[in-house]
Design an enzyme around this catalytic site. Structure first.
Site, PDB file in Angstrom:
ATOM      1  N   ASP A 250     144.858  38.081 -65.136  1.00 33.39           N
ATOM      2  CA  ASP A 250     144.248  36.821 -65.576  1.00 33.39           C
ATOM      3  C   ASP A 250     143.768  37.046 -67.005  1.00 33.39           C
ATOM      4  O   ASP A 250     142.703  37.624 -67.232  1.00 33.39           O
ATOM      5  CB  ASP A 250     143.085  36.476 -64.644  1.00 33.39           C
ATOM      6  CG  ASP A 250     142.265  35.280 -65.135  1.00 33.39           C
ATOM      7  OD1 ASP A 250     142.762  34.546 -66.017  1.00 33.39           O
ATOM      8  OD2 ASP A 250     141.138  35.101 -64.640  1.00 33.39           O
ATOM      9  N   ASP A 374     141.947  19.364 -60.709  1.00 36.70           N
ATOM     10  CA  ASP A 374     141.679  20.799 -60.777  1.00 36.70           C
ATOM     11  C   ASP A 374     140.535  21.115 -59.816  1.00 36.70           C
ATOM     12  O   ASP A 374     140.141  20.265 -58.997  1.00 36.70           O
ATOM     13  CB  ASP A 374     141.354  21.168 -62.232  1.00 36.70           C
ATOM     14  CG  ASP A 374     141.701  22.615 -62.551  1.00 36.70           C
ATOM     15  OD1 ASP A 374     141.513  23.483 -61.685  1.00 36.70           O
ATOM     16  OD2 ASP A 374     142.160  22.880 -63.686  1.00 36.70           O
ATOM     17  N   ASP A 491     146.694  28.953 -58.221  1.00 37.04           N
ATOM     18  CA  ASP A 491     146.213  29.539 -59.459  1.00 37.04           C
ATOM     19  C   ASP A 491     145.430  30.810 -59.136  1.00 37.04           C
ATOM     20  O   ASP A 491     145.169  31.123 -57.964  1.00 37.04           O
ATOM     21  CB  ASP A 491     145.309  28.501 -60.152  1.00 37.04           C
ATOM     22  CG  ASP A 491     144.996  28.836 -61.607  1.00 37.04           C
ATOM     23  OD1 ASP A 491     145.577  29.795 -62.139  1.00 37.04           O
ATOM     24  OD2 ASP A 491     144.166  28.128 -62.197  1.00 37.04           O
ATOM     25  N   ASP A 590     146.897  29.592 -69.612  1.00 36.93           N
ATOM     26  CA  ASP A 590     145.746  28.928 -70.224  1.00 36.93           C
ATOM     27  C   ASP A 590     145.810  29.067 -71.742  1.00 36.93           C
ATOM     28  O   ASP A 590     145.041  29.818 -72.353  1.00 36.93           O
ATOM     29  CB  ASP A 590     144.461  29.518 -69.664  1.00 36.93           C
ATOM     30  CG  ASP A 590     144.359  29.298 -68.154  1.00 36.93           C
ATOM     31  OD1 ASP A 590     145.066  28.412 -67.648  1.00 36.93           O
ATOM     32  OD2 ASP A 590     143.589  30.010 -67.505  1.00 36.93           O
ATOM     33  N   HIS A 648     147.596  19.047 -70.017  1.00 35.64           N
ATOM     34  CA  HIS A 648     146.490  19.605 -69.232  1.00 35.64           C
ATOM     35  C   HIS A 648     145.473  20.210 -70.189  1.00 35.64           C
ATOM     36  O   HIS A 648     145.848  20.957 -71.092  1.00 35.64           O
ATOM     37  CB  HIS A 648     147.063  20.671 -68.283  1.00 35.64           C
ATOM     38  CG  HIS A 648     146.044  21.371 -67.426  1.00 35.64           C
ATOM     39  ND1 HIS A 648     145.056  20.711 -66.750  1.00 35.64           N
ATOM     40  CD2 HIS A 648     145.895  22.687 -67.138  1.00 35.64           C
ATOM     41  CE1 HIS A 648     144.335  21.590 -66.058  1.00 35.64           C
ATOM     42  NE2 HIS A 648     144.824  22.803 -66.287  1.00 35.64           N
ATOM     43  N   ASP A1382     197.464  33.458-127.851  1.00 34.64           N
ATOM     44  CA  ASP A1382     197.241  32.020-127.710  1.00 34.64           C
ATOM     45  C   ASP A1382     198.598  31.314-127.753  1.00 34.64           C
ATOM     46  O   ASP A1382     199.639  31.912-128.036  1.00 34.64           O
ATOM     47  CB  ASP A1382     196.335  31.571-128.869  1.00 34.64           C
ATOM     48  CG  ASP A1382     195.754  30.179-128.664  1.00 34.64           C
ATOM     49  OD1 ASP A1382     195.933  29.597-127.577  1.00 34.64           O
ATOM     50  OD2 ASP A1382     195.107  29.680-129.606  1.00 34.64           O
ATOM     51  N   GLU A1385     202.094  28.941-123.754  1.00 36.79           N
ATOM     52  CA  GLU A1385     202.498  28.168-122.562  1.00 36.79           C
ATOM     53  C   GLU A1385     204.016  28.088-122.368  1.00 36.79           C
ATOM     54  O   GLU A1385     204.409  27.876-121.199  1.00 36.79           O
ATOM     55  CB  GLU A1385     201.904  26.764-122.643  1.00 36.79           C
ATOM     56  CG  GLU A1385     200.403  26.711-122.463  1.00 36.79           C
ATOM     57  CD  GLU A1385     199.626  27.269-123.645  1.00 36.79           C
ATOM     58  OE1 GLU A1385     198.551  27.850-123.418  1.00 36.79           O
ATOM     59  OE2 GLU A1385     200.111  27.131-124.791  1.00 36.79           O
ATOM     60  N   ASP A1489     190.607  25.052-125.060  1.00 38.53           N
ATOM     61  CA  ASP A1489     190.037  24.333-126.202  1.00 38.53           C
ATOM     62  C   ASP A1489     189.211  23.156-125.716  1.00 38.53           C
ATOM     63  O   ASP A1489     189.617  21.987-125.768  1.00 38.53           O
ATOM     64  CB  ASP A1489     191.162  23.864-127.129  1.00 38.53           C
ATOM     65  CG  ASP A1489     191.962  25.042-127.678  1.00 38.53           C
ATOM     66  OD1 ASP A1489     191.444  26.173-127.650  1.00 38.53           O
ATOM     67  OD2 ASP A1489     193.107  24.823-128.110  1.00 38.53           O
TER      68      ASP A1489
END
Length: 1819
Positions: A250, A374, A491, A590, A648, A1382, A1385, A1489
């Site tokens: 308890d 209770d 209880d 409790d 409760h 540069d 491409e 760029d």
């Protein structure tokens, strides 16, 4: 209910001292005389412990009691090794303690028996048992029992009511699960299917004494759950030396580690992500403690009984619980009404007050079923009485409640008063018990033990005796006739006693004062309970104390059965033991009205789910203390989803029932709202209890039980599930409206809005304002519902319904259990209905599996709600299965919410207990269309001419012309081997040709699938009859394929018609590629294939400017064709990268490369799907499976080649501009930068250094440049020059051209078209002209630009020529350190060739299908060469530029890199503009760029992250922009951002104002200097990341999702990025901002500038960002190397190496450091480097030399070490240890920031030496 008092402090110090003195004197006498205890210790010879060499985590404590010292430890024969902390045992067991196996028998294949004998060794607590019996039995395939007991004497064993009834049914031999070790005795439990060790006791000895039994076992993981009853603040246990006592008590559940009401020596261990789990149950009721330690391991210490273990095996956590409950007894189904809301309090005072409470809650409409009283209802708190003054009408109270459909529950305690009743009347309950001898007695077995509880002096019923049980049943029956009630609450049954032991105290003996007392509360065995030598029928209270509540439950069950007969009723108990759930529920005791207790209730409920008590809950709003409105409101919200839902509170505190807060209060509104939802879902909750009762499934369920494969769920304990399908996310903290919640990996729907949640498998910040709780339904669920009412009596009469939540597969399932809600054993009797529900393939089935009950309310299923239903059905048919009749549901009964994607079916009237099927058809999904006419001029005639379907749509961007479902190819032959498949496919001629002029269809194709590795496969589709161009880029594929299917992480399936390839990830079942779609086309100049995507999250494809990192899938098409094109939306730019990374909904990732170099495009659509269209070649796909995003990149770069390791100096800041007039401008810039002290390493010269832009020719204006370069290089600077590929052909004598022509290096027309050079025009000017730059561009090109030839870099002679020209320039013109290439491409300023007329096939310039390229109307030749130009591969094969155009920059890069290394004899760096997969092996890349605009800042982050995916780590954008004038604030913010580009260069264009850091003002220069100093400080970390990229393929600039993929918020983040895993960069990217919204991922983060833990995670944060500031954060758990910055890297590289040690939450960190000479060639391959790893843990930092090939000249010393998160206790001493030498250092420790700084510079410790740094505090 307990009495609030301080336990253990009532006995005076004098008494305690006397008792302890007596005990001590007794022990001294025993020790001196050698008098034995219960068992004699026969050890007489000197004992030498054999101390093991083990980790601290594996030590087994030999001195669990107080007073350990070296002398006392060695006296026990144990090992003594003190540490600097007390958690770790200083005294631990040696290897020669314990028992040996003397003999072994195997009576059957399922049983092992052994005889054990104690090894000669000292005793811990005396009375050791020397001979033991070991019995092990495989009781079932999933349950192993082993018991260790005294071989000669019977000892107490738990008389368990349920286990005694079990029978064994094994089928597998015990030998596959259990192995014994003989000396010392130990046992190893393995999982039989994989032999994984689960429970290994060989880590420590068995101790078995009369009153001390100990066993330790190593466990396979830290995922340990269970043990009780305690308050565990988290569901998963902390294994860092935590000890939990178990002994019923308890006590108050206030968060300490003390023992509480129940006794549960059971835990569950989740082994790993597989979900495989096991449980361990020790059937022992004596006081004990369980220690968890970080090995991980568990140690049991119990002080009586036997060791009776059960090991329970499961494939999932749920399965373990089911096995445990089969062992101890499955839970009872509570009565239906007990699932309603309940009200109670201690001390209403009067029945009138109770009724007042009832009425006010009725009045506000709170759903409410049960009222309690209770102990205040009793006469002077005496059981079986009532207060006839204050509770006069109590006998009629139940009727008062029943009138409104409510129930009444009252309390009984076990303790019975000895005093008379009011008026000195006899207390007959006591008198009858006395006559029955029903009480627990003193040790004499006769005298009732007297104590004190609520009524005063009491006796205690012995519920283990039959006399007591008979008395209890009789008394309860008598009382129930007097006071009508519906159920019983018991209880104080731990058993509680307000006296210590008894009114007489307790005598001094070994039961009341055992040799060892576990660490129970007060550490006195009889504190707040009975003397341990008290007698009960089952044994001494010492043995059966923890069974008191259990025995009371068994007796009470008999009483309830006797009184209620066939009615089920309810029992609620406070004290419990495994098996109690078979009869009773439990509440968590409790508690108090505080925010801790509302949190801790969830782990408590989850644990009792494990323990087999699913009817569980906490006192809502708290028992003790006054509850605030906010706390009670939030508690009412979450409490509405406690299985046991009761508000409760305690005596003396304010009322806290909902109505007490006011009828109009938010609390009442939200309480009603969520209780109505609870009542709506009660059929689902009741069904969960049925499942618990029949199979042992949990009701309240940890998220981990369902999503165990996700490690994030293993610690989720602030959320919980109802069963599998309802996720509850409460608010558990004050003053917040946002909860950090986890959304597991499933489809989820918001219960209240019904909308699908977009997040999954991630943490979210869930907005939950005052009246809201998070409630989500899992996709795949079918939940039975019922229209709610204020009581279950009323709601059970209402219509039912279903909520169908569709999952990813549009499927769902569920079930319903229904009975009368009150009768006992309806499952066993068959008096119930059981439904199975399923939704699949557009059919919802309600199938009755059992019908043994007819509900008197004639209930109907009226409404069905289907979530995740995007399109309205055309109709819904309902079939009654029993009669086979089908009706169509009227449209008026069908409602569809398109916005929420919800379908409502109303007014169905489907009778409960009968079977039905509902079928629907859905509108055709328009997003499944695949575009048959991607060109812009589609119309119906053109569409149908292609054999396609024309159908207009109202949805934006949906194609109106789309392919029929079977358009494509069909499979004619399949051949499968262990290494792949070969498939022949034929075009489906049903729809005619693809109608592409000049591009005939190829009717027969071959498909080859190759399983290269477990994580990589290739599928290739080509024409087997005609050779076609294939990309000549070499890839690294393994020589040997992966032939073991079990090792492959993917599965490939071929669909026949239409042909498609499906690739599935085995671990998740996710299809990551599915091309079984219409539209596959393979013609000569047009190839198209579509695939479904695994999710909406796709990243990559380039090069083009993307506005977000994650692609928008709303019909966006991106062209890919390398072009001299500045970045812009939908503009194809310099490089081509047909690679993407896809994220799956499971957070796994994969990557796909299409190895094709022709012009192409990709189209995304919301399906989600992706369509590739390419203009030639073949389809050659490579797929890597990760599964982590970072692993995808690593696998991809393993395929295409790892990124180059740049020279160290190239990580410094760099300056360039196009438009320097002469070298003086460069010299002045350099001077000004030095004066401003701005770090700066590299200066460039753009094409203006060349004479008339001629490669390799210096302009007279730059005559002094070589000398300037030399002087700058002498000061540590570096120079990079630009080179373009185009070579002028209009010079009188130009060596580069003449030598190139002689070597035949230039691209020409094919021989059949003349074989001449294909001339273009680029930068070089004609000789002897003056350029008028005021003219328009085209006129300038025509008048001034020379004819140029383009080298064909595929050819070896071209590479040799290029090398020679570079060497000549280096040796004879000027030195340089890197090369910038540069315009490759390749770019031309004329279209195709001079004059614009391309020879040969015009279709090559204007193909039948033209991707959406920039200026596509001008053809593929726009700004480049003619497509019919001829190039020659290195193997001599001739190819068209049409096919290899996109490879020009790639072919240019390697020869440039090789030439640079050869000429300079240093590593240097090459930076290229045009790239293709594998370009990163030789070069870095800048993003082109760009323009001076704010949007370019965040877009540069996207670009870098994409090139990280593409395997090019050395990237960055032109800081401040190339085109257009830069603005001050923008340029400053860009300098801050650009300081964290790997390639950090400020570069702008000709004719625009300067934008370098010294071109503005002093503040700009200072801010630039400050941020670049940070960059230079962190260069050692950046260089180490570059090394990891070079060796492992890791990313340097890293998207947040790569580190935090489980957090789906990161999947959309593209305005922040990481350097590696540990540096988070959050820059200001918008004009005028002084605060930046930045996301803080789920980790510990430190502010770089302050060293403070920011204390925030997994949320968006507003970060202050003044103009001179950039937000930088270091991730906890990482160690960052750094150096003091200097003006360039030559200086900074000489400085000592510092470390930032950013500790994680657990106080650990790790990192590494790579170092070489910074510019040597192939230093990694030649092993000429240092690699060191660092680890911090606890208070230690250690270094480990992983490799050291470093030259002495490059050696670094250790400098300043900064430890972040060092704590708030002052660190006073730091010791640096190198080898045998220690150095004492003085730390500086800032307690505010928790940064500890220590300078080791003066000690001259080389970083190439292993060292340990240890720090200690003053504490």
């Amino acid at each position: 209910m307990g009495k609030r008092r301080f336990s253990g402090l009532e006995v005076s110090l004098m008494v305690m001292f006397t008792l302890m003195s007596i005990a001590a004197i007794t022990l001294i006498i025993l020790y001196a005389t050698g008098e034995p205890g219960v068992r004699e210790d026969e050890t007489t010879t000197a004992f030498i412990p054999q101390c093991p060499s083990i980790s601290l985590a594996e030590r087994v404590d030999c001195f669990p009691d107080a007073g350990a010292s070296k002398q006392q430890c060695e006296k026990r024969g144990c090992c003594w090794s003190p540490r600097d902390e007390r958690n770790v045992p200083w005294c631990f067991f040696p290897k020669n303690h314990g028992y040996t196996v003397e003999s072994v028998k195997t009576p059957s294949s399922h049983v092992i028996e052994a005889h054990l004998k104690r090894m000669e060794s000292p005793s811990l607590f005396g009375a050791d048992v020397h001979e033991l019996t070991f019995h092990a039995e495989m009781q079932t395939d999933r349950r192993l029992r082993f018991k260790i007991s005294d071989a000669k004497s019977k000892r107490f064993e738990v008389p368990h009511e349920h286990i005694a009834s079990l029978t064994s049914n094994p089928s597998s031999p015990i030998s596959s699960t259990l192995q014994l070790t003989e000396k010392p005795f130990g046992l190893t439990v393995r999982r039989k299917e994989n032999q994984k060790v689960l429970f290994d006791t060989t880590m420590g000895p068995l101790v078995f004494a009369d009153q001390y039994l100990q066993l330790s076992a190593k466990l396979p993981s830290h995922n340990i759950y269970g043990l009780g009853e305690h308050v565990h603040r988290n569901y998963r246990h902390d294994t860092y030396w935590k000890t939990w006592p178990i002994f019923t008590r308890d006590a108050f559940p206030n968060g300490g580690t003390h023992n509480l009401y129940g006794h549960y020596p059971f835990f569950l261990c989740l082994e790993d992500e597989s979900g495989k789990s096991f449980g361990v149950f020790l059937m022992n009721s004596n006081a004990m403690e369980v220690t968890l330690q970080p090995a991980p391991a568990v140690t049991y210490r119990t002080i009586g009984g036997v060791l009776d273990f059960y090991i329970l095996f499961g494939d999932t956590p749920e399965q373990v619980v089911q096995e445990f409950l089969e062992l101890i007894g499955r839970p009872v189904i509570p009565p239906y009404w007990s699932l309603g809301f309940q009200l109670s309090r201690w001390d209403y005072g009067t029945l009138a007050e109770v009724k007042k409470t009832v009425e006010r809650n009725r009045a506000v409409g709170i759903p409410y079923d049960i009222q309690y009283t209770d102990i205040d209802y009793m006469e002077h708190k005496k059981d079986f009485t009532y207060d006839r003054v204050n509770f006069t009408d109590l006998p009629q109270f139940a009727d008062y409640l029943h009138e409104k459909g409510q129930r009444y529950i009252l309390i009984l305690d076990p303790a019975i008063a000895t005093s008379k009743r009011v008026g000195n009347a006899p207390y007959e309950a006591y008198d009858r018990g006395e006559a029955k001898k029903a009480w627990v007695t003193e040790s004499d077995g006769k005298t009732p033990l007297l104590g004190e509880v609520w009524p005063g002096e009491t006796v205690f019923p012995d519920y283990t005796s039959q006399n007591c049980i008979d008395w209890w049943v009789d008394e309860y029956e008598r009382f129930s006739r007097e006071i009508k009630h519906d159920a019983l609450w018991i209880d104080m049954n731990e058993v509680a006693n307000f006296k210590k032991g008894s009114t007489k105290g307790c005598v001094d003996n070994n039961l009341n004062y055992p040799p060892y007392t576990p660490k129970i509360l007060d550490e006195v065995m009889y504190s707040k309970t009975l003397c341990m030598d008290a007698k009960q029928a089952w044994g001494t209270h010492y043995d059966v104390h923890s069974l008191y509540g259990y025995s009371m439950v068994l007796a009470t069950e008999k009483a309830l059965q006797h009184v209620y007969g066939e009615n089920r009723t309810l029992m609620l108990t406070r004290s419990s033991f495994p098996g109690v759930g078979k009869y009773s529920g439990h509440w968590l005791g409790d508690n108090a009205a505080n925010w801790n207790d509302i949190k801790w209730a969830i782990p408590g409920m989850l644990e009792f789910g494990l323990f087999g008590i699913p009817y569980i809950g906490a006192d809502i709003c708290g028992f003790f203390d006054d509850s605030s409105e906010e706390l009670c409101r939030r508690w009412m919200q979450v409490g509405a989803f406690y299985p046991f839902s009761r508000n409760h509170n305690a005596q003396g505190y304010k009322p806290q029932d909902p109505a007490a807060y006011g009828a109009q209060s938010t609390l009442v509104r939200t309480s009603k709202h969520y209780l109505m939802i609870r009542y709506t879902l009660l059929p689902y909750l009741y069904t969960l209890f049925y499942k618990a009762h029949t199979t042992g499934e949990t009701v309240v369920r940890p998220v981990m039980h369902e999503f165990y494969t996700d490690s994030a769920t293993w610690t989720v304990d602030r959320q919980f599930l109802w069963g599998r399908h309802l996720l509850i996310t409460p608010v558990l903290d004050p003053g917040v409206d946002t909860v950090h919640a986890y959304i597991p990996d499933a489809v989820w729907y918001d219960y209240e809005t019904m909308e699908r949640v977009t997040n999954r498998k991630t943490w979210v910040d869930m907005y939950l304002p005052a009246e809201k709780l998070g409630l989500h339904i899992r996709g795949g669920a079918i939940l039975p519902t019922q229209k709610p009412d204020v009581t279950t009596t009323a709601s059970r009469r209402n219509p039912m319904g279903l909520i169908v939540a569709l999952d990813d597969r549009n499927q769902a399932s569920g079930e319903l259990f229904w009975d009368d809600g009150d009768s006992r054993d309806t499952v066993k009797s068959g008096n119930h209905i059981h439904y199975q529900f399923s939704a699949i393939y557009g059919v919802l089935t309600l199938q009755v599996k059992h019908n043994g009950y007819s509900d008197p309310a004639n209930i109907m299923f009226e409404d069905i709600t289907i979530l995740g239903f995007p399109d309205p059905p055309t109709h819904v048919n309902v079939t009654h299965v029993e009669t086979s009749s089908t009706t169509q549901l009227p449209n008026s009964n069908i409602q569809h919410d398109a916005a929420k994607e919800v379908l409502f079916l109303k007014g169905l009237s489907l009778k409960l207990g009968e079977s039905y099927a509902l079928r629907w058809d859905v509108v055709e999904e328009e997003y499944q269309r695949f575009d048959c006419h991607p060109e812009e001029d589609a119309d119906e005639a053109k569409c149908k001419a292609k054999g396609c379907i024309w159908k207009p749509s109202n949805l934006e961007k949906v194609p109106w012309c789309f392919y029929p479902k079977d358009y494509g190819y069909t499979v004619t032959r399949t051949q499968e081997t262990s290494s792949g498949m070969t498939v022949d496919i034929t075009r489906n001629s049903k729809y005619g040709s693809s109608r592409l002029v000049g591009s005939p269809d190829i009717n027969t194709l071959r498909v080859e699938i190759r399983y290269h590795t477990s994580d990589m496969l290739q599928f290739k589709i080509w024409d087997p009859t005609t050779e076609r161009y294939e990309v000549p880029v070499p890839l690294s594929v393994p020589a040997t394929p992966e032939t073991d299917e079990n090792k492959r992480n993917y599965k490939v399936h071929i669909t026949d018609n239409p042909f498609g390839i499906q690739v599935t990830r085995k671990s998740t079942g996710t299809k990551i590629w599915d091309s079984s779609l219409p539209g596959f086309t393979f013609s000569d100049m047009f190839i198209q294939v579509s695939t479904r995507l695994s999710s909406q999250f796709v990243y990559g494809f380039g090069e083009t400017e993307h506005p977000t990192f994650k692609h928008d899938l709303n019909y966006h098409t991106w062209g890919m064709f390398s072009k001299d094109q500045p970045p812009g939306y939908k503009m194809n730019c310099y490089g081509v990268h047909p690679f993407y990374m896809g994220l799956e909904t499971t957070s796994d990732a994969h990557g796909v490369l299409l190895l094709n170099s022709n012009a192409m495009d990709v189209t995304f659509q919301p399906t989600p799907a992706l369509t590739y269209r390419t203009l030639g070649g073949i389809l050659d796909f490579y797929m890597v499976l990760g599964p982590k995003p970072e692993e995808v990149v690593q696998q991809y770069t393993e395929l295409i080649g790892r990124p180059v390791l740049p020279a160290y100096w190239s990580l410094g800041f760099q300056l360039c501009r196009y438009g320097y007039a002469n070298e003086t401008e460069i010299s002045d810039l350099y001077r000004d930068m030095k004066a401003a002290k701005i770090p700066y390493d590299v200066q460039y010269a753009d094409i203006d250094y060349m004479e008339r832009q001629l490669d390799f020719v210096l302009d007279p204006e730059f005559d002094g440049l070589p000398a300037l370069v030399d002087s700058m290089r002498d000061e540590g600077m570096r120079f990079i020059f630009i080179l373009d590929p185009a070579i002028s052909g209009n010079e009188t004598y130009y060596p580069a051209f003449e030598r190139g022509k002689e070597a035949d290096v230039f691209i020409k027309w094919p021989q059949n078209l003349g074989g001449d050079i294909v001339w273009g025009k680029v930068w070089p000017d004609f000789p002897n002209v003056t350029v008028d730059e005021s003219l328009d561009w085209d006129t300038q090109v025509e008048k001034y630009r020379a004819f140029t030839a383009f080298p064909d870099f595929f050819r070896k002679q071209t590479a040799d020529w290029w090398h020679r020209e570079i060497a000549d320039f280096y040796h004879n013109v000027t030195k340089f350190d890197g090369i910038w290439i540069d315009m490759n491409e390749p770019a031309s300023f004329v279209h195709g060739t001079v004059g614009g007329v391309c020879l040969g096939n015009e279709l090559l310039e204007f193909p039948p299908y033209m991707p959406p390229l920039e200026s596509k109307h001008l053809g593929l030749k726009h700004k480049t060469l003619c497509m019919n130009s001829e190039q020659i591969l290195s193997d001599g094969k001739k190819v068209r530029h049409y096919d290899v155009h996109n490879l020009y920059g790639w072919s240019h890069t390697e020869p440039t890199y090789n030439a640079l290394l050869s000429v300079t004899e240093k590593r240097g760096i090459v930076v290229t503009r045009s790239t293709y997969p594998s370009s990163g092996k030789w070069a870095g890349h800048w993003l082109g760029d760009n323009f001076s605009g704010w949007d370019q800042l965040y877009k540069s982050i996207i670009g870098m992250m994409e090139f990280s995916l593409f395997g090019i780590s050395y990237t960055g954008a032109d800081i401040c922009g190339f085109f257009n004038p830069a603005e001050y604030e923008m340029c400053l913010r860009w300098m801050q951002l650009g300081a964290f580009y790997p390639y950090s260069r400020n570069h702008n264009g000709k004719g625009y104002p300067r934008q370098d850091p010294v071109a503005w003002d002093e503040n700009f220069a200072i801010a630039s200097k400050d941020v670049l100093n940070i960059r230079y400080t962190l260069l050692p970390y950046l260089y180490t990341l570059m090394f990891e990229a070079h060796t492992k393929g890791s990313t340097v600039v890293r998207p947040l999702l790569h580190e935090f993929v489980d957090d789906k918020t990161t999947w959309d983040i593209h305005k922040q990025f990481l350097w590696g895993p540990a540096l988070l960069i959050t820059a200001a990217l918008d004009e005028g901002v002084r605060n930046v919204d930045g996301y803080v991922p789920d980790a510990r983060w430190y502010d770089y500038h302050t060293a403070k833990d920011i204390g925030v995670r997994r949320k968006m944060v507003k970060m202050p960002t003044p103009l001179d500031h950039i937000n930088l954060h270091i991730r906890g758990g990482y160690i960052i190397p750094w150096q003091q910055p200097e003006l360039n890297t030559r200086g900074s590289r000489r400085n000592p190496l510092g470390l930032i040690v950013a500790l994680s939450d657990s106080g650990t960190a790790q990192g590494s450091f790579f170092w070489d000479d910074g510019e040597g060639i192939d230093t990694v391959q030649k092993k000429l480097y240092l690699l060191t790893s660092f680890t911090a843990t606890g208070n230690n930092l250690t270094s480990k030399i992983e490799h050291n090939g470093l030259a002495a000249a490059d050696r670094l010393n250790l400098g300043v070490v900064k430890v972040w998160g060092a704590g708030s206790v002052k660190i006073t001493t730091v010791t640096l240890t190198v080898g045998e030498t220690s150095h004492t250092l003085t730390p500086e420790h800032n307690l505010d920031t928790q940064e500890m700084v220590v300078d080791a510079t003066s000690e001259s410790v080389g970083v190439d030496q292993s060292f340990t740094m240890t720090w200690s505090t003053s504490a």
